[in-house]
Write a protein that holds these residues in place. Sequence first.
Motif, PDB file in Angstrom:
ATOM      1  N   ALA A 228      14.963 -47.024  -9.858  1.00 35.01           N
ATOM      2  CA  ALA A 228      14.844 -46.547 -11.240  1.00 35.01           C
ATOM      3  C   ALA A 228      16.142 -45.894 -11.698  1.00 35.01           C
ATOM      4  N   VAL A 229      16.772 -45.124 -10.795  1.00 36.69           N
ATOM      5  CA  VAL A 229      18.032 -44.460 -11.140  1.00 36.69           C
ATOM      6  C   VAL A 229      19.097 -45.493 -11.451  1.00 36.69           C
ATOM      7  N   MET A 230      19.174 -46.530 -10.607  1.00 38.53           N
ATOM      8  CA  MET A 230      20.189 -47.552 -10.814  1.00 38.53           C
ATOM      9  C   MET A 230      19.972 -48.268 -12.147  1.00 38.53           C
TER      10      MET A 230
ATOM     11  N   PRO B  70      28.302 -37.865 -19.399  1.00 38.00           N
ATOM     12  CA  PRO B  70      26.924 -37.369 -19.527  1.00 38.00           C
ATOM     13  C   PRO B  70      25.931 -38.197 -18.714  1.00 38.00           C
ATOM     14  N   VAL B  71      26.181 -39.493 -18.591  1.00 41.42           N
ATOM     15  CA  VAL B  71      25.260 -40.320 -17.808  1.00 41.42           C
ATOM     16  C   VAL B  71      25.239 -39.846 -16.356  1.00 41.42           C
ATOM     17  N   VAL B  72      26.437 -39.673 -15.793  1.00 42.71           N
ATOM     18  CA  VAL B  72      26.517 -39.218 -14.403  1.00 42.71           C
ATOM     19  C   VAL B  72      25.954 -37.807 -14.283  1.00 42.71           C
ATOM     20  N   ALA B  73      26.241 -36.973 -15.281  1.00 45.82           N
ATOM     21  CA  ALA B  73      25.791 -35.579 -15.224  1.00 45.82           C
ATOM     22  C   ALA B  73      24.269 -35.481 -15.218  1.00 45.82           C
ATOM     23  N   VAL B  74      23.590 -36.466 -15.815  1.00 42.07           N
ATOM     24  CA  VAL B  74      22.129 -36.446 -15.812  1.00 42.07           C
ATOM     25  C   VAL B  74      21.572 -37.158 -14.582  1.00 42.07           C
ATOM     26  N   MET B  75      22.083 -38.360 -14.311  1.00 37.57           N
ATOM     27  CA  MET B  75      21.481 -39.180 -13.260  1.00 37.57           C
ATOM     28  C   MET B  75      21.778 -38.655 -11.859  1.00 37.57           C
ATOM     29  N   ALA B  76      22.996 -38.175 -11.626  1.00 36.03           N
ATOM     30  CA  ALA B  76      23.361 -37.778 -10.264  1.00 36.03           C
ATOM     31  C   ALA B  76      22.486 -36.636  -9.729  1.00 36.03           C
ATOM     32  N   PRO B  77      22.287 -35.546 -10.498  1.00 35.24           N
ATOM     33  CA  PRO B  77      21.436 -34.479  -9.952  1.00 35.24           C
ATOM     34  C   PRO B  77      20.001 -34.938  -9.682  1.00 35.24           C
ATOM     35  N   ILE B  78      19.447 -35.753 -10.573  1.00 33.98           N
ATOM     36  CA  ILE B  78      18.087 -36.255 -10.352  1.00 33.98           C
ATOM     37  C   ILE B  78      18.032 -37.025  -9.037  1.00 33.98           C
TER      38      ILE B  78
ATOM     39  N   VAL C  27      20.154 -37.094  -6.488  1.00 35.31           N
ATOM     40  CA  VAL C  27      20.452 -36.305  -5.287  1.00 35.31           C
ATOM     41  C   VAL C  27      19.266 -35.427  -4.919  1.00 35.31           C
ATOM     42  N   ALA C  28      18.625 -34.834  -5.924  1.00 36.52           N
ATOM     43  CA  ALA C  28      17.449 -34.002  -5.647  1.00 36.52           C
ATOM     44  C   ALA C  28      16.344 -34.832  -5.011  1.00 36.52           C
TER      45      ALA C  28
ATOM     46  N   ALA D 291      22.232 -35.947   1.408  1.00 34.99           N
ATOM     47  CA  ALA D 291      21.459 -36.146   0.181  1.00 34.99           C
ATOM     48  C   ALA D 291      22.367 -36.602  -0.958  1.00 34.99           C
ATOM     49  N   VAL D 292      23.562 -36.008  -1.033  1.00 33.27           N
ATOM     50  CA  VAL D 292      24.490 -36.401  -2.089  1.00 33.27           C
ATOM     51  C   VAL D 292      24.901 -37.870  -1.901  1.00 33.27           C
ATOM     52  N   GLU D 293      25.164 -38.245  -0.644  1.00 34.11           N
ATOM     53  CA  GLU D 293      25.614 -39.622  -0.402  1.00 34.11           C
ATOM     54  C   GLU D 293      24.519 -40.626  -0.742  1.00 34.11           C
ATOM     55  N   ILE D 294      23.307 -40.324  -0.290  1.00 38.03           N
ATOM     56  CA  ILE D 294      22.209 -41.248  -0.588  1.00 38.03           C
ATOM     57  C   ILE D 294      21.918 -41.269  -2.084  1.00 38.03           C
ATOM     58  N   GLY D 295      21.954 -40.085  -2.698  1.00 37.90           N
ATOM     59  CA  GLY D 295      21.606 -39.990  -4.106  1.00 37.90           C
ATOM     60  C   GLY D 295      22.640 -40.628  -5.026  1.00 37.90           C
TER      61      GLY D 295
END
Lengths: 189, 174
Positions: free
Chosen positions: A150-152, A168-176, A178-179, B111-115
């Motif tokens: 879904a993220v991709m 902004p795209v990376v700023a939103v998608m990356a934290p989601i 990674v979490a 987690a960062v790498e996978i995410g």
Amino acid sequence: MEPDAAKPEPHLGLWQIFSTFTKISLTSFGGGLSGWMMREFVQNKRWLTEKEFLTGLALAQAFPGVNVVNLSIWVGYRLRGGAGALAGAFGMVVPAMVVAVCLVAVFDQLARFPLTHVILAGVAAAAIGLSLQMGIRAARRAVGSLVSAAVMTATFLAIFVFGFPLLPVVAVMAPISVAAAAYRLKNAG
Amino acid sequence: MKDNPLIQLLLVFVPLSFLSVGGGQSVIADMHRQSVTVYGWMNDAQFLNLFALSRMAPGPGSLLAALIGWQVQGWAGAATAAAGIFVPSSLLVYGLAKLWARYRGARWQMAVEIGLAPVAAGMILATSCVLLRSTEGGWLAWAVALLSTALLLFTRLSPFVLLGGGALAFLLWF
């Protein structure tokens, strides 16, 4: 999880690093530089794993600065520490700069021939293939769960279909993303 | 000091180094404004020529900065402008790479790498499609691009051969 393959290769010479980056830089017409880098470092030379490379790519994009130069520093550092980073960045920038300046100097001669433009368009079209094959490889590898798929997809749509700027795209998608990965890792123990 | 062209180049490009987020594209408008309007190093047509050449030349597209520098003050200008646009942001990334190596294997790092992997994949696919959409040469360009994708995925053919093949296909057609 594979063992950490990120140890800098002790046998890699600085000249070897510099010349590999130079080769990539000078043969990259029509963009897609990171595609060339991935093919050379991950698939051909196997100096880095695909995962290491993709992490560097995402971080290089998210950080300020020119993406491919950021990525060169990242890869160079993984290969041989600070000196490797320097060799990578210099190999990427300096020879290409000399070529570009020479190109400007002979511009008038080159531009008179219509064939120049036809050849460049053909080269550029073939070069898109590099970027695309890299995306397909990255997608095959990255999509391990519903969340990552879904993220991709969301990232792709946001940039390509909706034309949002990258940051902004990376700023939103990356934290989601990674979490979600951290949550999965925690549950897996 | 402010009259020294090399200092002026640094004043223009060092701030842009930190501002060029998401590729060099975002700061080109400002390079144009400063080169043409603020410092008067060149006119619009000259700037556009340099821009087109920076797209044609190999290497990072942001070498446009070096070309502007060259126009202003020859090789010294080119080197100064390139250093201005590349060095400051490079130092930041260098710090990040060091930090990364120090905490290798930590769970947050895994987690960062996978995410980040699916985010990177989405970005690369989108970039490819943007390039494909903006290509000149219509269906032939699409055919060449898709064929070269397939060959790269399923063979170990050298990319040189593919680029030469792309040029040849266009030459034969036009």
